[in-house]
Scaffold this motif. Structure first.
Motif, PDB file in Angstrom:
ATOM      1  N   PRO A   1       0.824  -1.210   0.000  1.00  0.00           N
ATOM      2  CA  PRO A   1       0.000   0.000   0.000  1.00  0.00           C
ATOM      3  C   PRO A   1       0.859   1.262   0.000  1.00  0.00           C
ATOM      4  O   PRO A   1       1.988   1.267   0.479  1.00  0.00           O
ATOM      5  N   ALA A   2       0.308   2.322  -0.559  1.00  0.00           N
ATOM      6  CA  ALA A   2       0.973   3.624  -0.582  1.00  0.00           C
ATOM      7  C   ALA A   2       0.028   4.652   0.024  1.00  0.00           C
ATOM      8  O   ALA A   2      -1.184   4.580  -0.151  1.00  0.00           O
ATOM      9  N   VAL A   3       0.609   5.589   0.747  1.00  0.00           N
ATOM     10  CA  VAL A   3      -0.166   6.677   1.345  1.00  0.00           C
ATOM     11  C   VAL A   3       0.274   7.971   0.679  1.00  0.00           C
ATOM     12  O   VAL A   3       1.467   8.246   0.569  1.00  0.00           O
ATOM     13  N   ILE A   4      -0.709   8.733   0.231  1.00  0.00           N
ATOM     14  CA  ILE A   4      -0.447  10.011  -0.431  1.00  0.00           C
ATOM     15  C   ILE A   4      -1.081  11.120   0.401  1.00  0.00           C
ATOM     16  O   ILE A   4      -2.275  11.065   0.700  1.00  0.00           O
ATOM     17  N   GLU A   5      -0.270  12.098   0.770  1.00  0.00           N
ATOM     18  CA  GLU A   5      -0.781  13.310   1.414  1.00  0.00           C
ATOM     19  C   GLU A   5      -0.441  14.443   0.457  1.00  0.00           C
ATOM     20  O   GLU A   5       0.690  14.527  -0.016  1.00  0.00           O
ATOM     21  N   GLU A   6      -1.423  15.286   0.149  1.00  0.00           N
ATOM     22  CA  GLU A   6      -1.158  16.349  -0.821  1.00  0.00           C
ATOM     23  C   GLU A   6      -1.947  17.591  -0.496  1.00  0.00           C
ATOM     24  O   GLU A   6      -2.921  17.537   0.248  1.00  0.00           O
ATOM     25  N   GLY A   7      -1.479  18.710  -1.036  1.00  0.00           N
ATOM     26  CA  GLY A   7      -2.082  19.998  -0.723  1.00  0.00           C
ATOM     27  C   GLY A   7      -3.173  20.426  -1.673  1.00  0.00           C
ATOM     28  O   GLY A   7      -3.754  21.490  -1.496  1.00  0.00           O
ATOM     29  N   GLY A   8      -3.458  19.628  -2.671  1.00  0.00           N
ATOM     30  CA  GLY A   8      -4.470  20.008  -3.647  1.00  0.00           C
ATOM     31  C   GLY A   8      -5.873  19.923  -3.077  1.00  0.00           C
ATOM     32  O   GLY A   8      -6.112  19.339  -2.036  1.00  0.00           O
ATOM     33  N   GLY A   9      -6.798  20.512  -3.763  1.00  0.00           N
ATOM     34  CA  GLY A   9      -8.183  20.465  -3.326  1.00  0.00           C
ATOM     35  C   GLY A   9      -9.021  21.509  -4.029  1.00  0.00           C
ATOM     36  O   GLY A   9      -8.551  22.209  -4.928  1.00  0.00           O
ATOM     37  N   VAL A  10     -10.247  21.618  -3.589  1.00  0.00           N
ATOM     38  CA  VAL A  10     -11.177  22.598  -4.133  1.00  0.00           C
ATOM     39  C   VAL A  10     -11.676  23.441  -2.964  1.00  0.00           C
ATOM     40  O   VAL A  10     -12.145  22.900  -1.959  1.00  0.00           O
ATOM     41  N   TRP A  11     -11.540  24.771  -3.095  1.00  0.00           N
ATOM     42  CA  TRP A  11     -11.942  25.672  -2.040  1.00  0.00           C
ATOM     43  C   TRP A  11     -12.835  26.765  -2.596  1.00  0.00           C
ATOM     44  O   TRP A  11     -12.823  27.052  -3.792  1.00  0.00           O
ATOM     45  N   ARG A  12     -13.581  27.353  -1.721  1.00  0.00           N
ATOM     46  CA  ARG A  12     -14.366  28.512  -2.123  1.00  0.00           C
ATOM     47  C   ARG A  12     -13.417  29.668  -2.410  1.00  0.00           C
ATOM     48  O   ARG A  12     -12.297  29.706  -1.902  1.00  0.00           O
ATOM     49  N   GLU A  13     -13.889  30.593  -3.187  1.00  0.00           N
ATOM     50  CA  GLU A  13     -13.069  31.737  -3.552  1.00  0.00           C
ATOM     51  C   GLU A  13     -12.571  32.450  -2.299  1.00  0.00           C
ATOM     52  O   GLU A  13     -13.339  32.734  -1.375  1.00  0.00           O
ATOM     53  N   GLY A  14     -11.264  32.686  -2.271  1.00  0.00           N
ATOM     54  CA  GLY A  14     -10.649  33.384  -1.148  1.00  0.00           C
ATOM     55  C   GLY A  14     -10.312  32.493   0.037  1.00  0.00           C
ATOM     56  O   GLY A  14      -9.709  32.957   0.995  1.00  0.00           O
ATOM     57  N   GLU A  15     -10.695  31.219   0.015  1.00  0.00           N
ATOM     58  CA  GLU A  15     -10.441  30.340   1.147  1.00  0.00           C
ATOM     59  C   GLU A  15      -9.305  29.347   0.911  1.00  0.00           C
ATOM     60  O   GLU A  15      -9.002  28.539   1.777  1.00  0.00           O
ATOM     61  N   SER A  16      -8.671  29.390  -0.253  1.00  0.00           N
ATOM     62  CA  SER A  16      -7.615  28.412  -0.535  1.00  0.00           C
ATOM     63  C   SER A  16      -6.362  28.726   0.264  1.00  0.00           C
ATOM     64  O   SER A  16      -6.048  29.887   0.516  1.00  0.00           O
ATOM     65  N   PRO A  17      -5.651  27.692   0.685  1.00  0.00           N
ATOM     66  CA  PRO A  17      -4.389  27.914   1.396  1.00  0.00           C
ATOM     67  C   PRO A  17      -3.365  28.575   0.468  1.00  0.00           C
ATOM     68  O   PRO A  17      -3.489  28.521  -0.753  1.00  0.00           O
ATOM     69  N   ILE A  18      -2.346  29.152   1.056  1.00  0.00           N
ATOM     70  CA  ILE A  18      -1.323  29.830   0.263  1.00  0.00           C
ATOM     71  C   ILE A  18      -0.529  28.820  -0.557  1.00  0.00           C
ATOM     72  O   ILE A  18      -0.199  29.058  -1.698  1.00  0.00           O
ATOM     73  N   ASP A  19      -0.219  27.673   0.025  1.00  0.00           N
ATOM     74  CA  ASP A  19       0.641  26.684  -0.631  1.00  0.00           C
ATOM     75  C   ASP A  19      -0.121  25.374  -0.830  1.00  0.00           C
ATOM     76  O   ASP A  19      -0.452  24.691   0.132  1.00  0.00           O
ATOM     77  N   THR A  20      -0.391  25.042  -2.089  1.00  0.00           N
ATOM     78  CA  THR A  20      -1.095  23.781  -2.370  1.00  0.00           C
ATOM     79  C   THR A  20      -0.278  22.832  -3.242  1.00  0.00           C
ATOM     80  O   THR A  20      -0.701  21.720  -3.494  1.00  0.00           O
ATOM     81  N   ALA A  21       0.891  23.267  -3.698  1.00  0.00           N
ATOM     82  CA  ALA A  21       1.660  22.452  -4.640  1.00  0.00           C
ATOM     83  C   ALA A  21       2.693  21.596  -3.909  1.00  0.00           C
ATOM     84  O   ALA A  21       3.899  21.809  -4.007  1.00  0.00           O
ATOM     85  N   TRP A  22       2.222  20.630  -3.133  1.00  0.00           N
ATOM     86  CA  TRP A  22       3.121  19.716  -2.434  1.00  0.00           C
ATOM     87  C   TRP A  22       2.468  18.338  -2.331  1.00  0.00           C
ATOM     88  O   TRP A  22       1.246  18.202  -2.400  1.00  0.00           O
ATOM     89  N   VAL A  23       3.315  17.325  -2.203  1.00  0.00           N
ATOM     90  CA  VAL A  23       2.834  15.956  -2.026  1.00  0.00           C
ATOM     91  C   VAL A  23       3.870  15.185  -1.199  1.00  0.00           C
ATOM     92  O   VAL A  23       5.072  15.372  -1.363  1.00  0.00           O
ATOM     93  N   VAL A  24       3.375  14.363  -0.285  1.00  0.00           N
ATOM     94  CA  VAL A  24       4.221  13.466   0.492  1.00  0.00           C
ATOM     95  C   VAL A  24       3.728  12.053   0.198  1.00  0.00           C
ATOM     96  O   VAL A  24       2.542  11.757   0.358  1.00  0.00           O
ATOM     97  N   MET A  25       4.645  11.209  -0.246  1.00  0.00           N
ATOM     98  CA  MET A  25       4.308   9.826  -0.604  1.00  0.00           C
ATOM     99  C   MET A  25       5.020   8.889   0.358  1.00  0.00           C
ATOM    100  O   MET A  25       6.214   9.060   0.618  1.00  0.00           O
ATOM    101  N   ARG A  26       4.284   7.890   0.854  1.00  0.00           N
ATOM    102  CA  ARG A  26       4.853   6.939   1.810  1.00  0.00           C
ATOM    103  C   ARG A  26       4.570   5.510   1.352  1.00  0.00           C
ATOM    104  O   ARG A  26       3.424   5.177   1.026  1.00  0.00           O
TER     105      ARG A  26
END
Length: 189
Positions: A108-133
């Motif tokens: 099995p692999a675990v993926i943690e990532e910063g991507g997603g869908v947010w309402r306008e103005g609510e997105s985090p500053i940094d979404t371009a990251w991924v941690v793979m285990r």
């Protein structure tokens, strides 16, 4: 299915009775049978389940997959090609990364990532990251495994690859507080 005398039977009836004409055309029929057998198999060449092993690297090149190079077992090459082709549209996504990681690690692999869908103005500053285990690199060396992952992670995404409790990509920085460094291709050690 063609009859064994398919070409000879195309002779006019008068020529069929002459031994010379039959034998003459049978020479060409023997050669044509070989060509026709190859033509009959053309439809099966792009199928990774049944294509000859020599064709697997060529098929992999169609989809930009360098990891199928004829070096591994034929069964593994077929499976890699099958999974890569099935997940090609998902390349660089969490689903595509997980599929690739699980295929090569064998677990099995675990993926943690910063991507997603947010309402306008609510997105985090940094979404371009991924941690793979993963727990293991399967039959690959850490370097080869990291190279495969580097080819799958989008260029703008900062990434980490952990095998068990060990960070294998990118190589740990001298600064232990550094986290999610910009990915660089693995280097020889």
């Amino acid at each position: 299915m063609r009859r064994s005398d398919w070409l000879v039977n195309q002779l006019p009836p008068a020529m069929l009775q002459e031994s010379f004409f039959r034998r003459f055309v049978e020479l060409f029929q023997a050669q044509a049978d070989t060509v026709m057998a190859h033509a009959d198999n053309l439809v099966h060449l792009p199928d990774p389940r049944i294509t000859p092993p020599q064709m697997l690297p060529w098929l992999a090149s169609w989809i930009g997959l360098e990891s199928v190079d004829g070096a591994g077992s034929v069964e593994l090459q077929r499976e890699v090609l099958r999974v890569a082709a099935r997940t090609l549209a998902w390349r660089g996504t969490p689903f595509g990364l997980r599929s690739m990681l699980e295929l090569f690690s064998g677990g099995p692999a675990v993926i943690e990532e910063g991507g997603g869908v947010w309402r306008e103005g609510e997105s985090p500053i940094d979404t371009a990251w991924v941690v793979m285990r993963v727990d293991s690199t399967g039959s690959l060396t850490e370097r080869a495994f990291a190279k495969l992952v580097a080819d799958e992670v989008p260029a703008h995404v900062r990434a980490e690859l952990w095998v068990g409790d060990k960070l294998i990509w990118p190589r740990p920085a001298a600064d232990p507080s550094a986290h999610l460094a910009l990915p660089q291709p693995p280097t020889e050690t």
